[in-house]
Design an enzyme around this catalytic site. Structure first.
Site, PDB file in Angstrom:
ATOM      1  N   GLU A  96      -0.233  28.282   0.881  1.00 42.47           N
ATOM      2  CA  GLU A  96      -0.185  27.934  -0.545  1.00 42.47           C
ATOM      3  C   GLU A  96      -0.685  29.107  -1.381  1.00 42.47           C
ATOM      4  OE1 GLU A  96       0.681  26.380  -2.928  1.00 42.47           O
ATOM      5  OE2 GLU A  96       0.644  24.210  -2.754  1.00 42.47           O
ATOM      6  N   ASP A  97      -0.306  29.126  -2.639  1.00 42.19           N
ATOM      7  CA  ASP A  97      -0.834  30.145  -3.545  1.00 42.19           C
ATOM      8  C   ASP A  97      -2.226  29.762  -4.043  1.00 42.19           C
ATOM      9  OD1 ASP A  97       0.159  28.008  -5.065  1.00 42.19           O
ATOM     10  OD2 ASP A  97       1.237  29.254  -6.494  1.00 42.19           O
ATOM     11  N   ASP A 100      -5.615  23.530  -6.736  1.00 43.10           N
ATOM     12  CA  ASP A 100      -6.279  23.239  -8.008  1.00 43.10           C
ATOM     13  C   ASP A 100      -6.756  21.779  -7.939  1.00 43.10           C
ATOM     14  OD1 ASP A 100      -6.994  23.575 -10.720  1.00 43.10           O
ATOM     15  OD2 ASP A 100      -4.996  23.130 -11.437  1.00 43.10           O
ATOM     16  N   GLY A 102      -5.397  19.435  -6.150  1.00 40.44           N
ATOM     17  CA  GLY A 102      -5.196  18.948  -4.784  1.00 40.44           C
ATOM     18  C   GLY A 102      -4.011  17.999  -4.642  1.00 40.44           C
ATOM     19  N   PHE A 149      -7.032  29.995 -15.874  1.00 42.17           N
ATOM     20  CA  PHE A 149      -5.622  30.042 -15.473  1.00 42.17           C
ATOM     21  C   PHE A 149      -5.252  31.479 -15.127  1.00 42.17           C
ATOM     22  CE2 PHE A 149      -1.055  29.601 -15.549  1.00 42.17           C
ATOM     23  CZ  PHE A 149      -0.901  28.376 -14.926  1.00 42.17           C
ATOM     24  N   ASP A 156       2.649  32.000 -11.580  1.00 41.78           N
ATOM     25  CA  ASP A 156       3.377  32.117 -12.846  1.00 41.78           C
ATOM     26  C   ASP A 156       2.702  31.382 -13.985  1.00 41.78           C
ATOM     27  OD1 ASP A 156       3.961  29.438 -11.759  1.00 41.78           O
ATOM     28  OD2 ASP A 156       5.375  29.295 -13.431  1.00 41.78           O
ATOM     29  N   ARG A 162       5.271  36.457 -12.036  1.00 41.34           N
ATOM     30  CA  ARG A 162       5.117  36.362 -10.575  1.00 41.34           C
ATOM     31  C   ARG A 162       5.166  37.725  -9.905  1.00 41.34           C
ATOM     32  NH1 ARG A 162       5.604  30.910  -9.228  1.00 41.34           N
ATOM     33  NH2 ARG A 162       7.142  29.676 -10.368  1.00 41.34           N
TER      34      ARG A 162
HETATM   35  P1  IMP Z   1      -2.567  21.159  -7.778  1.00 43.34           P
HETATM   36  O1  IMP Z   1      -1.484  20.202  -7.355  1.00 43.34           O
HETATM   37  O2  IMP Z   1      -3.218  20.758  -9.058  1.00 43.34           O
HETATM   38  O3  IMP Z   1      -3.568  21.484  -6.702  1.00 43.34           O
HETATM   39  O4  IMP Z   1      -1.865  22.499  -8.194  1.00 43.34           O
HETATM   40  C1  IMP Z   1      -1.292  23.270  -7.303  1.00 43.34           C
HETATM   41  C2  IMP Z   1      -0.184  24.077  -7.913  1.00 43.34           C
HETATM   42  O5  IMP Z   1      -0.333  24.295  -9.308  1.00 43.34           O
HETATM   43  C3  IMP Z   1      -0.227  25.422  -7.289  1.00 43.34           C
HETATM   44  O6  IMP Z   1       0.516  25.458  -6.096  1.00 43.34           O
HETATM   45  C4  IMP Z   1       0.316  26.307  -8.385  1.00 43.34           C
HETATM   46  O7  IMP Z   1       1.720  26.365  -8.269  1.00 43.34           O
HETATM   47  C5  IMP Z   1      -0.068  25.628  -9.665  1.00 43.34           C
HETATM   48  N1  IMP Z   1      -1.283  26.244 -10.262  1.00 43.34           N
HETATM   49  C6  IMP Z   1      -2.543  25.729 -10.289  1.00 43.34           C
HETATM   50  N2  IMP Z   1      -3.406  26.546 -10.922  1.00 43.34           N
HETATM   51  C7  IMP Z   1      -2.670  27.619 -11.316  1.00 43.34           C
HETATM   52  C8  IMP Z   1      -3.009  28.856 -12.006  1.00 43.34           C
HETATM   53  O8  IMP Z   1      -4.143  29.146 -12.401  1.00 43.34           O
HETATM   54  N3  IMP Z   1      -1.962  29.703 -12.213  1.00 43.34           N
HETATM   55  C9  IMP Z   1      -0.680  29.441 -11.815  1.00 43.34           C
HETATM   56  N4  IMP Z   1      -0.334  28.319 -11.148  1.00 43.34           N
HETATM   57  C10 IMP Z   1      -1.322  27.420 -10.904  1.00 43.34           C
HETATM   58 MG    MG Z   2       2.207  26.335  -5.752  1.00 40.41          MG
END
Ligand code: IMP
Ligand code: MG
Length: 172
Positions: A96-97, A100, A102, A149, A156, A162
């Site tokens: 994963e990148d 956040d 989850g 962020f 992105d 990206r």
């Molecule tokens: P989650 O589902 O809230 O954990 O978010 C995960 C996804 O949100 C990641 O795989 C990213 O694609 C995107 N994301 C969360 N935080 C950031 C950020 O700071 N910059 C860019 N993309 C983010």
């Molecule tokens: Mg992602």
């Protein structure tokens, strides 16, 4: 919205990716893990990590989406393109990148576990632990970052940035 400052330099990213690659290679010695790339954000990290492994390795791709061009996860995660490959009895490492809230990781784990792998570990380049809503376990973390962020190195804002080689904060 503007790019504010470098949070993690290209050299720091590359050093840490090599370390994680070595760690995974040690942990999977004598096995052939399947690395699952979570598109689109993890694509850049994935390409570097994949080439940092010294064990035989396969790759698979899945595309999920949760943001509607904003900076807040909607909590509704869509599977845009599912896994086609056979993961039965495989040793899977999800790449994963960033983790956040989850929500994305939870959806991902359900998709993967349905394919009955032998084991699943999670590797994320970035972790924002203070933002967690869904409890998750991450086995390999590149960098813990504060609640800010970030863009670049695959990440992105509204599908842009990206291609940047470093990770930057952006100011809204
Ligand atoms: P989650 O589902 O809230 O954990 O978010 C995960 C996804 O949100 C990641 O795989 C990213 O694609 C995107 N994301 C969360 N935080 C950031 C950020 O700071 N910059 C860019 N993309 C983010
Ligand atoms: Mg992602």
């Amino acid at each position: 919205m503007e790019i504010e400052a470098t949070l993690i330099s290209e050299a720091e990213i590359q050093r840490r990716v090599r370390e994680i690659g070595q760690q995974i290679s040690e942990d999977y010695a004598n096995r052939e893990p399947v690395l699952v790339c979570v598109l689109k954000g993890a694509a850049v990290f994935f390409a570097d990590l994949f080439r940092a492994l010294s064990v035989p390795v396969r790759c698979e791709f899945i595309q999920l989406a949760s943001y509607d061009d904003g900076t807040e996860s909607s909590g509704q995660v869509r599977v845009v393109q599912g896994l086609n490959g056979n993961l039965r009895n495989a040793d899977v490492v999800v790449v994963e990148d960033i983790v956040d809230t989850g929500h994305t990781l939870r959806t991902l784990m359900a998709e993967i576990e349905a394919l009955e792998p032998a084991s699943v570990k999670v590797c994320s380049l970035l972790d924002k632990p203070t933002r967690r809503v869904v409890a998750t376990n991450i086995d390999y973390v590149g960098f813990e970052i504060p609640d800010t962020f970030v863009v670049g190195y695959g990440l992105d804002y509204a599908q842009k940035y990206r291609n940047l080689r470093e990770i930057y904060h952006i100011k809204m």
